[in-house]
Design a protein around this motif. Structure first.
Motif, mmCIF file in Angstrom:
data_model
loop_
_atom_site.group_PDB
_atom_site.id
_atom_site.type_symbol
_atom_site.label_atom_id
_atom_site.label_comp_id
_atom_site.label_asym_id
_atom_site.label_seq_id
_atom_site.Cartn_x
_atom_site.Cartn_y
_atom_site.Cartn_z
ATOM 1 N N ASN A 1 42.722 66.466 35.303
ATOM 2 C CA ASN A 1 41.722 65.931 34.390
ATOM 3 C C ASN A 1 40.325 65.972 35.008
ATOM 4 O O ASN A 1 39.354 66.379 34.373
ATOM 5 C CB ASN A 1 42.101 64.499 34.009
ATOM 6 C CG ASN A 1 41.286 63.955 32.872
ATOM 7 O OD1 ASN A 1 41.198 64.567 31.825
ATOM 8 N ND2 ASN A 1 40.692 62.805 33.084
ATOM 9 N N ASN B 1 37.135 68.311 33.613
ATOM 10 C CA ASN B 1 35.906 67.664 33.147
ATOM 11 C C ASN B 1 34.659 68.095 33.903
ATOM 12 O O ASN B 1 33.549 67.697 33.541
ATOM 13 C CB ASN B 1 36.061 66.148 33.169
ATOM 14 C CG ASN B 1 36.766 65.658 31.928
ATOM 15 O OD1 ASN B 1 36.481 66.109 30.821
ATOM 16 N ND2 ASN B 1 37.691 64.742 32.095
ATOM 17 N N SER C 1 38.157 66.400 28.560
ATOM 18 C CA SER C 1 39.578 66.287 28.879
ATOM 19 C C SER C 1 39.964 64.815 28.930
ATOM 20 O O SER C 1 39.246 63.999 29.511
ATOM 21 C CB SER C 1 39.863 66.957 30.223
ATOM 22 O OG SER C 1 41.245 66.875 30.529
ATOM 23 N N LEU D 1 43.012 62.109 29.902
ATOM 24 C CA LEU D 1 44.284 61.787 30.544
ATOM 25 C C LEU D 1 45.004 60.779 29.659
ATOM 26 O O LEU D 1 44.511 59.681 29.427
ATOM 27 C CB LEU D 1 44.041 61.205 31.936
ATOM 28 C CG LEU D 1 45.253 60.636 32.670
ATOM 29 C CD1 LEU D 1 46.344 61.688 32.838
ATOM 30 C CD2 LEU D 1 44.825 60.079 34.013
ATOM 31 N N SER E 1 45.342 66.075 29.130
ATOM 32 C CA SER E 1 45.906 66.054 30.477
ATOM 33 C C SER E 1 47.136 65.153 30.471
ATOM 34 O O SER E 1 47.050 63.965 30.144
ATOM 35 C CB SER E 1 44.874 65.540 31.475
ATOM 36 O OG SER E 1 45.404 65.568 32.786
#
Length: 143
Positions: A72, A76, A83, A85, A105
Protein backbone atom coordinates in the motif's frame (compact mmCIF):
# COMPACT_ATOMS: atom_id res chain seq x y z
CA UNK A 1 -12.72 -3.87 -17.65
CA UNK A 2 -8.98 -4.33 -17.24
CA UNK A 3 -7.42 -4.93 -13.84
CA UNK A 4 -3.74 -5.05 -12.91
CA UNK A 5 -2.70 -7.28 -10.03
CA UNK A 6 0.57 -7.72 -8.20
CA UNK A 7 1.68 -9.74 -5.20
CA UNK A 8 4.65 -10.87 -3.20
CA UNK A 9 5.34 -14.38 -1.92
CA UNK A 10 2.76 -14.06 0.89
CA UNK A 11 -0.01 -13.37 -1.60
CA UNK A 12 0.64 -15.95 -4.32
CA UNK A 13 -2.30 -18.27 -3.58
CA UNK A 14 -4.66 -15.34 -3.07
CA UNK A 15 -3.53 -13.74 -6.33
CA UNK A 16 -4.05 -16.98 -8.24
CA UNK A 17 -7.57 -17.36 -6.83
CA UNK A 18 -8.40 -13.72 -7.56
CA UNK A 19 -7.09 -13.93 -11.14
CA UNK A 20 -9.13 -17.09 -11.79
CA UNK A 21 -12.21 -15.41 -10.29
CA UNK A 22 -11.78 -12.26 -12.38
CA UNK A 23 -11.07 -14.10 -15.63
CA UNK A 24 -14.14 -16.31 -15.08
CA UNK A 25 -16.17 -13.09 -14.94
CA UNK A 26 -14.66 -11.85 -18.22
CA UNK A 27 -12.17 -9.30 -16.86
CA UNK A 28 -8.82 -8.77 -18.56
CA UNK A 29 -6.06 -9.17 -15.96
CA UNK A 30 -2.49 -7.91 -16.15
CA UNK A 31 -0.64 -10.21 -13.76
CA UNK A 32 2.58 -8.72 -12.41
CA UNK A 33 2.80 -10.88 -9.32
CA UNK A 34 5.16 -13.65 -8.46
CA UNK A 35 3.88 -17.18 -8.96
CA UNK A 36 5.97 -18.80 -6.25
CA UNK A 37 6.26 -18.71 -2.48
CA UNK A 38 9.98 -17.85 -2.68
CA UNK A 39 10.78 -14.60 -0.91
CA UNK A 40 10.65 -11.55 -3.19
CA UNK A 41 10.57 -7.78 -2.73
CA UNK A 42 6.99 -6.51 -2.96
CA UNK A 43 7.89 -3.16 -4.64
CA UNK A 44 9.04 -5.09 -7.71
CA UNK A 45 5.48 -6.33 -8.18
CA UNK A 46 3.57 -3.28 -6.92
CA UNK A 47 5.22 -0.58 -9.04
CA UNK A 48 3.97 -2.09 -12.34
CA UNK A 49 0.38 -2.15 -11.01
CA UNK A 50 0.65 1.44 -9.80
CA UNK A 51 2.21 2.49 -13.12
CA UNK A 52 -0.77 1.02 -14.98
CA UNK A 53 -3.25 2.82 -12.71
CA UNK A 54 -1.24 6.05 -12.86
CA UNK A 55 -1.14 5.98 -16.67
CA UNK A 56 -4.82 4.95 -16.83
CA UNK A 57 -4.02 1.93 -19.01
CA UNK A 58 -6.18 -0.12 -16.63
CA UNK A 59 -9.39 0.60 -14.77
CA UNK A 60 -8.27 -0.51 -11.29
CA UNK A 61 -5.48 -2.31 -9.47
CA UNK A 62 -5.21 -4.99 -6.79
CA UNK A 63 -2.10 -5.69 -4.72
CA UNK A 64 -1.57 -8.46 -2.19
CA UNK A 65 1.16 -8.92 0.39
CA UNK A 66 1.39 -10.31 3.92
CA UNK A 67 0.22 -7.27 5.87
CA UNK A 68 -0.84 -5.17 2.91
CA UNK A 69 1.08 -2.25 4.41
CA UNK A 70 4.29 -2.27 2.39
CA UNK A 71 2.44 -2.78 -0.88
CA UNK A 72 0.00 0.00 0.00
CA UNK A 73 2.79 2.44 0.91
CA UNK A 74 4.61 1.66 -2.31
CA UNK A 75 1.54 2.14 -4.51
CA UNK A 76 0.64 5.45 -2.88
CA UNK A 77 3.98 6.95 -3.94
CA UNK A 78 2.60 7.12 -7.49
CA UNK A 79 0.85 10.22 -8.73
CA UNK A 80 -2.91 9.84 -8.94
CA UNK A 81 -2.95 6.53 -7.09
CA UNK A 82 -5.28 6.17 -4.12
CA UNK A 83 -4.49 2.75 -2.73
CA UNK A 84 -6.56 1.56 0.22
CA UNK A 85 -5.48 -1.11 2.69
CA UNK A 86 -8.68 -3.01 3.48
CA UNK A 87 -9.49 -6.05 5.60
CA UNK A 88 -13.26 -6.41 5.11
CA UNK A 89 -15.97 -5.59 2.56
CA UNK A 90 -17.30 -2.64 4.54
CA UNK A 91 -13.93 -0.86 4.50
CA UNK A 92 -13.59 -1.63 0.79
CA UNK A 93 -16.99 -0.10 0.03
CA UNK A 94 -16.13 3.06 1.96
CA UNK A 95 -12.72 3.32 0.27
CA UNK A 96 -14.46 3.32 -3.12
CA UNK A 97 -17.51 5.43 -2.15
CA UNK A 98 -15.73 8.11 -0.13
CA UNK A 99 -12.10 8.05 -1.27
CA UNK A 100 -12.34 6.95 -4.91
CA UNK A 101 -9.71 4.27 -4.22
CA UNK A 102 -8.26 2.93 -7.44
CA UNK A 103 -6.04 0.22 -5.94
CA UNK A 104 -7.13 -2.33 -3.35
CA UNK A 105 -4.38 -3.55 -1.01
CA UNK A 106 -5.20 -6.92 0.58
CA UNK A 107 -3.39 -8.26 3.68
CA UNK A 108 -3.17 -11.98 2.87
CA UNK A 109 -2.05 -12.97 6.36
CA UNK A 110 -5.04 -11.24 7.97
CA UNK A 111 -7.94 -12.19 5.68
CA UNK A 112 -9.37 -15.48 4.51
CA UNK A 113 -9.07 -16.21 0.80
CA UNK A 114 -12.85 -16.22 0.26
CA UNK A 115 -13.07 -12.95 2.16
CA UNK A 116 -10.43 -11.47 -0.16
CA UNK A 117 -12.44 -12.51 -3.22
CA UNK A 118 -15.57 -10.91 -1.73
CA UNK A 119 -13.53 -7.76 -1.09
CA UNK A 120 -12.45 -7.74 -4.75
CA UNK A 121 -16.08 -8.04 -5.88
CA UNK A 122 -17.06 -5.16 -3.61
CA UNK A 123 -14.15 -3.09 -4.93
CA UNK A 124 -15.17 -3.65 -8.54
CA UNK A 125 -18.90 -3.14 -7.98
CA UNK A 126 -18.84 -0.03 -5.81
CA UNK A 127 -18.84 3.43 -7.36
CA UNK A 128 -17.36 6.67 -6.06
CA UNK A 129 -20.14 8.87 -4.67
CA UNK A 130 -18.51 12.17 -5.60
CA UNK A 131 -20.25 15.21 -4.10
CA UNK A 132 -18.76 16.27 -0.78
CA UNK A 133 -16.27 13.41 -1.09
CA UNK A 134 -14.89 14.84 -4.34
CA UNK A 135 -13.87 18.01 -2.50
CA UNK A 136 -11.86 15.92 -0.05
CA UNK A 137 -10.24 13.73 -2.70
CA UNK A 138 -9.22 16.89 -4.57
CA UNK A 139 -7.22 17.96 -1.50
CA UNK A 140 -5.02 14.83 -1.64
CA UNK A 141 -1.70 15.96 -3.13
CA UNK A 142 -0.48 14.28 -6.29
CA UNK A 143 2.84 13.17 -4.70
Amino acid sequence: MTISIGNDHAGTEYKQAIVAHLEAKGFIVNNYGTNTNDSVDYPDFVHPVANDVESKTVDLGIIVCGSGNGANMTANKHQGVRSALCWNKEIVALARQHNDANILSIPARFTAQQQAIEMVDTFLNTEFEGGRHQNRVDKIPLS
